[in-house]
Design a protein around this motif. Structure first.
Motif, PDB file in Angstrom:
ATOM      1  N   TRP A 170     -42.081  25.949  11.412  1.00 16.50           N
ATOM      2  CA  TRP A 170     -40.944  25.144  11.118  1.00 16.50           C
ATOM      3  C   TRP A 170     -40.423  24.660  12.402  1.00 16.50           C
ATOM      4  O   TRP A 170     -40.080  23.163  12.332  1.00 16.50           O
ATOM      5  N   LYS A 171     -40.613  25.269  13.338  1.00 21.07           N
ATOM      6  CA  LYS A 171     -40.350  24.735  14.717  1.00 21.07           C
ATOM      7  C   LYS A 171     -41.074  23.320  15.012  1.00 21.07           C
ATOM      8  O   LYS A 171     -40.735  22.472  15.621  1.00 21.07           O
ATOM      9  N   LEU A 172     -42.392  23.259  14.543  1.00 23.61           N
ATOM     10  CA  LEU A 172     -43.202  22.036  14.778  1.00 23.61           C
ATOM     11  C   LEU A 172     -43.100  20.994  13.604  1.00 23.61           C
ATOM     12  O   LEU A 172     -43.727  20.201  13.711  1.00 23.61           O
ATOM     13  N   ASN A 173     -42.074  21.397  12.935  1.00 21.83           N
ATOM     14  CA  ASN A 173     -41.729  20.460  11.748  1.00 21.83           C
ATOM     15  C   ASN A 173     -42.894  20.061  10.664  1.00 21.83           C
ATOM     16  O   ASN A 173     -42.970  19.042  10.097  1.00 21.83           O
ATOM     17  N   HIS A 174     -43.840  21.153  10.692  1.00 25.99           N
ATOM     18  CA  HIS A 174     -44.631  20.948   9.493  1.00 25.99           C
ATOM     19  C   HIS A 174     -44.344  20.778   8.328  1.00 25.99           C
ATOM     20  O   HIS A 174     -44.759  20.128   7.201  1.00 25.99           O
ATOM     21  N   THR A 175     -43.138  21.731   7.853  1.00 26.96           N
ATOM     22  CA  THR A 175     -42.715  21.772   6.655  1.00 26.96           C
ATOM     23  C   THR A 175     -41.890  20.263   6.216  1.00 26.96           C
ATOM     24  O   THR A 175     -42.388  19.849   5.039  1.00 26.96           O
ATOM     25  N   MET A 176     -41.378  19.785   7.088  1.00 19.21           N
ATOM     26  CA  MET A 176     -40.609  18.558   7.036  1.00 19.21           C
ATOM     27  C   MET A 176     -41.840  17.318   6.681  1.00 19.21           C
ATOM     28  O   MET A 176     -41.702  16.400   5.933  1.00 19.21           O
ATOM     29  N   PHE A 177     -42.966  17.355   7.600  1.00 20.89           N
ATOM     30  CA  PHE A 177     -44.032  16.733   7.361  1.00 20.89           C
ATOM     31  C   PHE A 177     -44.639  16.720   5.883  1.00 20.89           C
ATOM     32  O   PHE A 177     -44.717  15.704   5.179  1.00 20.89           O
ATOM     33  N   SER A 178     -44.810  17.752   5.381  1.00 17.93           N
ATOM     34  CA  SER A 178     -45.603  18.124   4.258  1.00 17.93           C
ATOM     35  C   SER A 178     -44.437  17.505   3.041  1.00 17.93           C
ATOM     36  O   SER A 178     -45.121  16.902   2.088  1.00 17.93           O
ATOM     37  N   PHE A 179     -43.370  17.715   3.226  1.00 13.32           N
ATOM     38  CA  PHE A 179     -42.327  17.222   2.268  1.00 13.32           C
ATOM     39  C   PHE A 179     -42.282  15.708   1.974  1.00 13.32           C
ATOM     40  O   PHE A 179     -42.413  15.173   1.108  1.00 13.32           O
ATOM     41  N   ALA A 191     -44.756  13.850   3.106  1.00 17.98           N
ATOM     42  CA  ALA A 191     -46.100  13.324   2.544  1.00 17.98           C
ATOM     43  C   ALA A 191     -46.021  13.534   0.957  1.00 17.98           C
ATOM     44  O   ALA A 191     -46.697  12.454   0.486  1.00 17.98           O
ATOM     45  N   VAL A 192     -45.322  14.504   0.476  1.00 16.70           N
ATOM     46  CA  VAL A 192     -45.448  14.673  -0.817  1.00 16.70           C
ATOM     47  C   VAL A 192     -44.816  13.535  -1.692  1.00 16.70           C
ATOM     48  O   VAL A 192     -45.258  13.074  -2.744  1.00 16.70           O
ATOM     49  N   GLN A 193     -43.585  13.220  -1.096  1.00 16.47           N
ATOM     50  CA  GLN A 193     -42.728  12.146  -1.670  1.00 16.47           C
ATOM     51  C   GLN A 193     -43.682  10.653  -1.589  1.00 16.47           C
ATOM     52  O   GLN A 193     -43.566  10.000  -2.566  1.00 16.47           O
ATOM     53  N   ILE A 194     -44.251  10.524  -0.535  1.00 13.31           N
ATOM     54  CA  ILE A 194     -44.778   9.118  -0.479  1.00 13.31           C
ATOM     55  C   ILE A 194     -45.911   9.212  -1.335  1.00 13.31           C
ATOM     56  O   ILE A 194     -46.218   8.237  -2.009  1.00 13.31           O
ATOM     57  N   LEU A 195     -46.625  10.193  -1.415  1.00 10.92           N
ATOM     58  CA  LEU A 195     -47.849  10.414  -2.589  1.00 10.92           C
ATOM     59  C   LEU A 195     -47.451  10.020  -3.936  1.00 10.92           C
ATOM     60  O   LEU A 195     -48.262   9.311  -4.637  1.00 10.92           O
ATOM     61  N   THR A 196     -46.373  11.045  -4.138  1.00  3.60           N
ATOM     62  CA  THR A 196     -45.745  10.800  -5.528  1.00  3.60           C
ATOM     63  C   THR A 196     -45.419   9.184  -5.914  1.00  3.60           C
ATOM     64  O   THR A 196     -45.475   8.590  -6.807  1.00  3.60           O
ATOM     65  N   LEU A 197     -44.680   8.648  -5.026  1.00  3.12           N
ATOM     66  CA  LEU A 197     -44.130   7.079  -4.784  1.00  3.12           C
ATOM     67  C   LEU A 197     -45.572   6.417  -5.277  1.00  3.12           C
ATOM     68  O   LEU A 197     -45.415   5.034  -6.041  1.00  3.12           O
ATOM     69  N   LEU A 198     -46.462   6.553  -4.413  1.00  2.28           N
ATOM     70  CA  LEU A 198     -47.914   5.889  -4.714  1.00  2.28           C
ATOM     71  C   LEU A 198     -48.490   6.069  -5.987  1.00  2.28           C
ATOM     72  O   LEU A 198     -49.073   5.088  -6.642  1.00  2.28           O
TER      73      LEU A 198
END
Ligand SMILES: [Zn+2]
Length: 208
Positions: free
Chosen positions: A73-82, A84-91
């Protein structure tokens, strides 16, 4: 968002639930009661973090595993994954549009018209090689995140209990312990136990 659940009747486990809720409240971390059923977990084939927490019976180990999760949470991993998934869906949608509109592609497979279903099948087959590459890259990132979260817990002083906790979880999970590094790099989103323990045992760099 963290989910807390305790289905145990052991008073010691129920006490842990209270301790963890208190910890979340003190640190302003949002949490709710778990809504995932045991069957859903069984189907996904994964152990959610909260279950991992319950499996550790020792207070220090529980806190060490939470420290690891809070590291994500502190290192923003959750936000990164979120993201990344949005970008992949868009692609994916974009890629499908390209395939669906390509007259040449349909014609090269013997179709003069462009049925939606055929477009979908052609698209599925076109993206398979790309999907392998993407899943490899995602695993690479996810593994790096796990090491970072372990390092975060270690920095907070939970190196030793995290070590003990990980070994205990491994015993309960019965998953492969020391996989070939190339195999694990391609297939696993979490590094195998031996690699994680080795990283925890590495002496600290004196940069901070
Ligand atoms: Zn993790």
């Amino acid at each position: 968002m963290y989910e807390v659940e305790c289905q145990s009747i052991e008073p010691e486990r129920i006490k842990f639930k209270g301790m963890i809720e208190e910890y979340f409240k003190e640190n302003g971390i949002e949490y709710s009661d778990s809504v995932i059923s045991k069957f859903a977990n069984f189907r996904v084939g994964k152990l959610p973090s909260w279950l991992c927490v319950w499996m550790c019976k020792n207070d220090e180990e529980v806190v060490a595993v939470i420290a690891h999760e809070l590291g994500h949470w502190k290192l923003n991993h959750t936000m990164f994954s979120f993201i990344a998934v949005q970008i992949l869906t868009l692609l994916q949608f974009g890629g499908y549009t390209l395939v669906r509109n390509s007259k040449d592609l349909f014609q090269s497979f013997g179709f003069d018209t462009q049925p939606v279903l055929i477009g979908l099948i052609l698209f599925q087959h076109t993206v398979i090689p790309l999907q392998h590459l993407v899943s490899f890259l995602l695993n690479l990132v996810s593994r790096a995140f796990e090491f970072q979260a372990d390092a975060f817990a270690k920095k907070l002083g939970y190196g030793a209990p995290l070590r003990a906790g990980l070994i205990k979880l491994q015993e309960e999970n019965l998953s492969a312990m020391n996989t070939d590094p190339w195999y694990s790099a391609y297939h696993y989103s979490h590094p195998p136990l031996v690699e994680r323990l080795a990283a925890i045992d590495e002496p600290d760099k004196k940069t901070d």
